[in-house]
Design a protein around this motif. Structure first.
Motif, short mmCIF file in Angstrom:
data_model
loop_
_atom_site.label_atom_id
_atom_site.label_comp_id
_atom_site.label_asym_id
_atom_site.label_seq_id
_atom_site.Cartn_x
_atom_site.Cartn_y
_atom_site.Cartn_z
N SER A 115 0.84 -1.18 0.00
CA SER A 115 0.00 0.00 0.00
C SER A 115 0.88 1.24 0.00
O SER A 115 1.81 1.33 0.79
CB SER A 115 -0.88 -0.03 1.27
N ASP A 116 0.61 2.16 -0.90
CA ASP A 116 1.39 3.39 -0.98
C ASP A 116 0.43 4.56 -1.22
O ASP A 116 0.14 4.92 -2.36
CB ASP A 116 2.41 3.29 -2.13
N PRO A 117 -0.08 5.13 -0.09
CA PRO A 117 -1.07 6.21 -0.24
C PRO A 117 -0.53 7.39 -1.06
O PRO A 117 -1.32 8.09 -1.69
CB PRO A 117 -1.36 6.65 1.20
N ALA A 118 0.80 7.58 -1.06
CA ALA A 118 1.36 8.73 -1.78
C ALA A 118 1.01 8.70 -3.26
O ALA A 118 0.89 9.74 -3.90
CB ALA A 118 2.88 8.77 -1.60
N VAL A 119 0.86 7.49 -3.82
CA VAL A 119 0.50 7.41 -5.24
C VAL A 119 -0.89 6.76 -5.43
O VAL A 119 -1.24 6.32 -6.52
CB VAL A 119 1.57 6.64 -6.07
N ARG A 120 -1.65 6.73 -4.34
CA ARG A 120 -3.02 6.22 -4.38
C ARG A 120 -3.10 4.78 -4.89
O ARG A 120 -3.90 4.44 -5.76
CB ARG A 120 -3.92 7.16 -5.19
N PHE A 121 -2.23 3.96 -4.32
CA PHE A 121 -2.21 2.53 -4.66
C PHE A 121 -2.37 1.71 -3.40
O PHE A 121 -1.75 2.00 -2.38
CB PHE A 121 -0.88 2.14 -5.32
N THR A 122 -3.22 0.70 -3.47
CA THR A 122 -3.26 -0.27 -2.38
C THR A 122 -3.61 -1.65 -2.95
O THR A 122 -3.88 -1.80 -4.14
CB THR A 122 -4.24 0.16 -1.27
N SER A 123 -3.54 -2.66 -2.10
CA SER A 123 -3.82 -4.02 -2.57
C SER A 123 -4.41 -4.83 -1.42
O SER A 123 -4.35 -4.43 -0.26
CB SER A 123 -2.54 -4.69 -3.07
N THR A 124 -4.99 -5.96 -1.78
CA THR A 124 -5.59 -6.83 -0.78
C THR A 124 -5.39 -8.28 -1.19
O THR A 124 -5.46 -8.60 -2.38
CB THR A 124 -7.09 -6.55 -0.60
N GLY A 125 -5.17 -9.15 -0.22
CA GLY A 125 -5.02 -10.57 -0.52
C GLY A 125 -6.34 -11.30 -0.57
O GLY A 125 -6.39 -12.51 -0.85
N ILE A 126 -7.44 -10.60 -0.32
CA ILE A 126 -8.76 -11.24 -0.34
C ILE A 126 -9.29 -11.21 -1.78
O ILE A 126 -9.54 -10.13 -2.33
CB ILE A 126 -9.76 -10.52 0.60
N VAL A 127 -9.47 -12.38 -2.34
CA VAL A 127 -9.83 -12.49 -3.76
C VAL A 127 -11.12 -11.72 -4.07
O VAL A 127 -12.14 -11.91 -3.39
CB VAL A 127 -9.96 -13.98 -4.15
#
Ligand SMILES: Cc1ncc(C[n+]2csc(CCOP(=O)(O)OP(=O)(O)O)c2C)c(N)n1
Ligand SMILES: [Mg+2]
Length: 333
Positions: A115-127
């Motif tokens: 997750s990198d809020p500075a570039v508005r990116f995040t991710s999740t391991g929940i399919v």
């Protein structure tokens, strides 16, 4: 907005795909350190599972080519190529995967929680859940009228989760600026799509929500670029979501260490000729006037970025065990 990428856009897409490939080649090597000859998930510098997107680079590079820093991207467990395409800090991402204190999340989350809020990116391991989170960003953007769009990247397996239906129904009803990218690599771990999904094309599900649906065949960066341009245009124009289904290829197993006994031999043979990066390189040289020297310079630049990120991660201190509860509990008043 150009639907046909110009020279700069092509160079940028190739650079992004090359960087992602270089990065994952390094990641596989580093992940296997200490894990061979006997595979032991907790051994070596990188604990846990490792999912690579080798072969799927065009999906990220050609979609993110249309995004600006104010746009939101949410990825799933197979996130590296997407993080790279959205401009996540490679050094801090690598440190995160290595469990180092300098990582994006202080080394607490690792590979599946980037997750990198500075570039508005995040991710999740929940399919499937990336789409739900992206739907939330799209709702916020719509309420704030800030012109941002949100892109949720899921696999074709994720499209069978309930969150897919819930998110697309409301996003379409409320005309939210959402793009649902489905990276269809045909496999959900070891389950082939035709054993899990009642229809051949997930883009056809768009008719159930009254939104747009586009299918892109053959992992083709040019076709993805064009379809993504239309999806982003629709989203910014207030016309609601698009399901953008991309036929892609997973060149590695589901996770590093997966011997893929379930993949038919003829499919494995076919994959050898389906590497989008090699195909793009050939087309840039033969159809778009790029020289071998130009592409070699990009390759070298990508390798240097990865080497720098590796050095940064390895030289960083591990996350301190004493710090494990930070950001989890608050003191009761
Ligand atoms: C809700 C949920 N169920 C199961 C899992 C375990 N799991 C991780 S990846 C995966 C397969 C996902 O397939 P797909 O969506 O096609 O993505 P791909 O791995 O092909 O990129 C599964 C079942 C999970 N992480 N979350
Ligand atoms: Mg899949």
């Amino acid at each position: 907005m150009r639907h046909e990428p110009g020279r700069d856009a092509l160079e940028r897409m190739y650079w992004t795909m090359r960087l992602a490939r270089e990065y994952e080649t390094f990641m596989k090597r580093a992940y296997l350190e200490g894990k061979v000859p006997v595979f032991e998930m907790t051994a070596g510098p990188i604990p846990g599972e490792m999912h690579l997107a080798t072969g799927q680079e065009p999906c990220a590079a050609a979609v993110c080519a249309h995004l600006t820093p104010k746009d939101w991207v949410v990825a799933s467990h197979r996130a590296h190529h997407i993080a790279i395409a959205k401009g996540v800090d490679l050094k801090r991402m690598t440190a995160e995967i290595f469990g180092r204190a300098t990582g994006l999340g202080g080394g607490r989350g690792g590979h599946m929680h980037l997750s990198d809020p500075a570039v508005r990116f995040t991710s999740t391991g929940i399919v499937g859940q990336a789409l739900g989170i992206a739907g939330g960003h799209a709702l916020a953007a719509s309420l704030q009228r800030d012109g941002a769009v949100a892109v949720g990247f899921i696999g074709e397996g994720g499209a069978n989760q309930g969150v897919f239906h819930e998110t697309l129904n409301l996003a379409s009803l409320w005309k939210l600026p959402l793009i649902c990218v489905i990276e269809d690599n045909r496999w959900g771990v070891s389950v082939a799509k035709d054993k899990s999904t009642a229809i051949a094309r997930n883009a056809d599900r768009a008719s159930a929500y009254g939104c747009a649906g586009e299918f892109v065949a053959d992992n083709d960066p040019w076709a993805i670029h064009a379809a993504a341009a239309r999806a982003v245009e629709r989203a910014r124009a207030g016309e609601g979501p698009t399901i953008l289904e991309i036929e892609t290829v997973r060149l590695e197993g589901h996770f590093v260490g997966d011997p893929e006994p379930y993949v038919p031999e003829d499919e494995k043979d076919r994959r050898a000729n389906q590497d989008a990066l090699s195909i793009m390189k050939r087309r840039l040289l033969t159809e778009h006037g790029f020289t071998a020297e130009e592409l070699a310079a990009i390759d070298a630049d990508a390798a240097a970025c990865v080497a720098e990120a590796e050095r940064f991660a390895r030289d960083s201190a591990p996350a301190a065990p004493d710090d494990a509860y930070a950001h989890v509990f608050v003191e009761a008043a």
